[in-house]
Design a protein around this motif. Structure first.
Motif, PDB file in Angstrom:
ATOM      1  N   PHE A 241      -4.022  24.324 -17.287  1.00 35.97           N
ATOM      2  CA  PHE A 241      -2.823  24.317 -16.446  1.00 35.97           C
ATOM      3  C   PHE A 241      -3.177  24.271 -14.964  1.00 35.97           C
ATOM      4  CE2 PHE A 241       0.569  26.740 -14.216  1.00 35.97           C
ATOM      5  CZ  PHE A 241       1.631  25.882 -14.461  1.00 35.97           C
TER       6      PHE A 241
ATOM      7  N   THR B  47       3.621  21.141 -17.721  1.00 41.70           N
ATOM      8  CA  THR B  47       3.893  22.510 -18.159  1.00 41.70           C
ATOM      9  C   THR B  47       4.416  22.521 -19.591  1.00 41.70           C
ATOM     10  OG1 THR B  47       4.432  23.190 -15.892  1.00 41.70           O
ATOM     11  CG2 THR B  47       5.210  24.615 -17.673  1.00 41.70           C
TER      12      THR B  47
ATOM     13  N   GLY C  15       9.724  24.139 -18.869  1.00 42.88           N
ATOM     14  CA  GLY C  15       9.050  23.149 -18.031  1.00 42.88           C
ATOM     15  C   GLY C  15       9.978  22.537 -17.001  1.00 42.88           C
TER      16      GLY C  15
END
Length: 319
Positions: free
Chosen positions: A64, A95, A224
């Motif tokens: 990430f 995400t 997200g």
């Protein structure tokens, strides 16, 4: 031989009632201690399952951080007309993909703020929260190190390794000047945006009824999208050079700060304190709303219940 009087014998022997009372107190104290240990999840420190889940958090956070910081650098390097919009869209997609990848293993937190909120509400124990946050911080450092290994020194210096910045040093008419966002404004942005993330997205994941109805993919997609929107809003609303936007993820800010250092430490505490305050505010919200609107039965690790157990344990010891 000295005779023992009947009075002395009676005084030396405890009555059956006293024995039962002492035994009951000992059992009650043992039961209270065991209950508190279970609520804190202390056994998870020795659970292979918990540490395997933390490995997913470590790898997920590393990917990430690497992906997010790469997106930040790449978007501005391409010099598009709408870099903030494109960056926010890519962050939302990335995400979502990472959350889907590790959700079945660890619940896909990859963020100490989400882990703290989950611990307060009672979704996970305090012990698992500690394990997860340590893994997330370690993963963030690995992600920043991976990024440092592939970018040039010029890009690393120009974009501060994609880290969380409040201000930067820029050339001015009379020498270098510091430009960026004020401390109080940045702190409020962290608090508000993190709370919105918890309220508008993470809340759905914590509510078993909604999570089952929507499905795993839909829930993480909503998370997200909300992350992407908040990044876009924070960077556009302030429109201040030197400010990289809200972090909403202390580990993500910690990784580049440890690897790059320098001005990334300026106001770094804001990226921890702001989300922490938001988590407490979110927890208070969950306790104040009518219980029928929060379908979260079985959350035995609830922070308020832990405090009650600690109080009961102390009270039993005093007796």
């Amino acid at each position: 031989m000295k005779k023992v009087s009947m009075l002395e014998t009676k005084s030396n022997l405890a009555s059956p009632h006293q024995c039962k009372s002492q035994q009951w107190k000992a059992e009650e104290e043992k039961c209270t201690t065991t209950k508190l240990s279970e609520m804190l999840g202390l056994e998870e420190f020795f659970s292979l399952k918990a540490w395997r889940a933390s490995l997913a958090e470590l790898v997920g956070t590393a990917v990430f951080v690497f992906a997010l910081d790469t997106i930040v650098i790449s978007t501005y390097e391409t010099q598009t007309k709408t870099p903030k919009l494109i960056m926010s869209f890519l962050i939302a997609v990335t995400t979502t993909i990472i959350l889907i990848a590790i959700n079945p293993i660890s619940g896909s937190h990859i963020n100490p703020a989400i882990t703290l909120a989950a611990m307060l509400v009672g979704v996970i124990s305090l012990s698992r929260a500690v394990i997860y946050i340590l893994a997330q911080c370690a993963g963030a450092v690995l992600g920043a190190l991976a990024l440092k290994a592939v970018v040039s020194s010029t890009i690393e210096e120009t974009f501060s390794l994609g880290g969380c910045t409040l201000n930067v040093i820029a050339p001015g008419p009379n020498g270098p000047i510091m430009i960026g966002l004020g401390t109080s404004q940045a702190l409020w942005l962290e608090i508000i945006c993190t709370f919105v993330l918890l309220f508008a997205a993470i809340w759905i994941a914590f509510d078993h009824r909604q999570a089952r109805a929507l499905g795993r993919v839909m829930v993480v997609s909503i998370i997200g999208i909300v992350v992407g929107l908040l990044v876009f809003i924070s960077t556009t609303l302030t429109a201040t050079k030197g400010y990289a936007g809200v972090g909403m993820n202390p580990a993500r800010c910690l990784g580049p700060a440890l690897v790059r250092g320098g001005h990334l430490w300026n106001g770094h505490w804001i990226f921890w304190v702001g989300p922490a305050i938001a988590c407490v505010a979110f927890y208070l919200y969950t306790k104040l709303i009518p219980q029928q609107h929060f379908h979260a039965d079985g959350f035995k690790h609830d922070f308020l219940n832990i405090l009650k157990a600690i109080f009961s344990s102390n009270h039993a010891h005093k007796k």
